[in-house]
Write a protein that holds these residues in place. Structure first.
Motif, PDB file in Angstrom:
ATOM      1  N   UNK A 107     -40.751  36.022  27.730  1.00 35.03           N
ATOM      2  CA  UNK A 107     -39.545  36.219  28.538  1.00 35.03           C
ATOM      3  C   UNK A 107     -38.814  34.890  28.735  1.00 35.03           C
ATOM      4  N   UNK A 108     -39.552  33.821  28.992  1.00 35.67           N
ATOM      5  CA  UNK A 108     -38.933  32.497  29.156  1.00 35.67           C
ATOM      6  C   UNK A 108     -38.238  32.083  27.859  1.00 35.67           C
ATOM      7  N   UNK A 109     -38.926  32.260  26.741  1.00 36.97           N
ATOM      8  CA  UNK A 109     -38.351  31.889  25.441  1.00 36.97           C
ATOM      9  C   UNK A 109     -37.124  32.732  25.113  1.00 36.97           C
ATOM     10  N   UNK A 110     -37.174  33.994  25.476  1.00 38.60           N
ATOM     11  CA  UNK A 110     -36.036  34.877  25.211  1.00 38.60           C
ATOM     12  C   UNK A 110     -34.835  34.506  26.085  1.00 38.60           C
ATOM     13  N   UNK A 111     -35.073  34.261  27.373  1.00 42.97           N
ATOM     14  CA  UNK A 111     -33.974  33.868  28.274  1.00 42.97           C
ATOM     15  C   UNK A 111     -33.327  32.559  27.837  1.00 42.97           C
ATOM     16  N   UNK A 112     -34.142  31.674  27.254  1.00 48.49           N
ATOM     17  CA  UNK A 112     -33.609  30.378  26.818  1.00 48.49           C
ATOM     18  C   UNK A 112     -32.846  30.479  25.505  1.00 48.49           C
ATOM     19  N   UNK A 113     -32.967  31.613  24.829  1.00 52.44           N
ATOM     20  CA  UNK A 113     -32.282  31.789  23.552  1.00 52.44           C
ATOM     21  C   UNK A 113     -33.055  31.259  22.359  1.00 52.44           C
ATOM     22  N   UNK A 114     -34.310  30.909  22.553  1.00 49.87           N
ATOM     23  CA  UNK A 114     -35.112  30.380  21.436  1.00 49.87           C
ATOM     24  C   UNK A 114     -35.672  31.489  20.560  1.00 49.87           C
ATOM     25  N   UNK A 115     -35.946  32.645  21.169  1.00 47.83           N
ATOM     26  CA  UNK A 115     -36.423  33.784  20.396  1.00 47.83           C
ATOM     27  C   UNK A 115     -35.557  34.995  20.722  1.00 47.83           C
ATOM     28  N   UNK A 116     -35.589  35.928  19.807  1.00 49.50           N
ATOM     29  CA  UNK A 116     -34.915  37.206  20.036  1.00 49.50           C
ATOM     30  C   UNK A 116     -35.969  38.299  19.950  1.00 49.50           C
ATOM     31  N   UNK A 117     -35.668  39.436  20.544  1.00 53.78           N
ATOM     32  CA  UNK A 117     -36.604  40.557  20.540  1.00 53.78           C
ATOM     33  C   UNK A 117     -35.873  41.808  20.096  1.00 53.78           C
ATOM     34  N   UNK A 118     -36.593  42.615  19.347  1.00 57.24           N
ATOM     35  CA  UNK A 118     -36.026  43.878  18.880  1.00 57.24           C
ATOM     36  C   UNK A 118     -37.106  44.935  18.983  1.00 57.24           C
TER      37      UNK A 118
END
Length: 115
Positions: A54-65
């Motif tokens: 969640x931290x990585x996703x909020x920071x824009x480093x990872x995406x989720x699908x």
């Protein structure tokens, strides 16, 4: 009010300051992975991994699908992989320097008869 660039950089490095997050980013360099594969590769509780993702996703480093019932994560861009490569190069240089120093110390000890 915007923050100074040096503070933004410090925040980026704080974000990357956890071994689980670094490991996730390293694993995702090889391509997208479902959460179950990330869990199998990283020794962490599912709730802990979820928080780091969640931290990585909020920071824009990872995406989720979502693919069916499975969440698949991927690096958000090539810059993240470049940052990880740069970190590896810095560590390689640092360790090479330490290796050279150790070799010199060992040679000095052997030459002086010290044990």
């Amino acid at each position: 009010m915007s923050i100074p660039l040096y503070e933004a950089k410090a925040e980026l490095f704080r974000l990357l300051g956890h071994p689980v997050r670094i490991r996730v980013l390293e694993l995702l360099q090889d391509g997208p992975m479902p959460v179950r594969e990330l869990l199998a590769a990283i020794e962490v509780e599912p709730t802990g991994l979820s928080q780091h993702l969640a931290v990585l996703r909020r920071s824009g480093m990872v995406s989720a699908q979502r693919e069916g019932a499975t969440m698949v994560y991927a690096l958000a861009g090539g810059r993240v992989a470049g940052l990880l490569r740069a970190a590896r190069e810095l560590l390689t240089e640092k360790l090479a320097g330490q290796s050279e120093l150790l070799s010199e110390l060992l040679e000095d000890n052997a030459g002086s008869g010290a044990s």
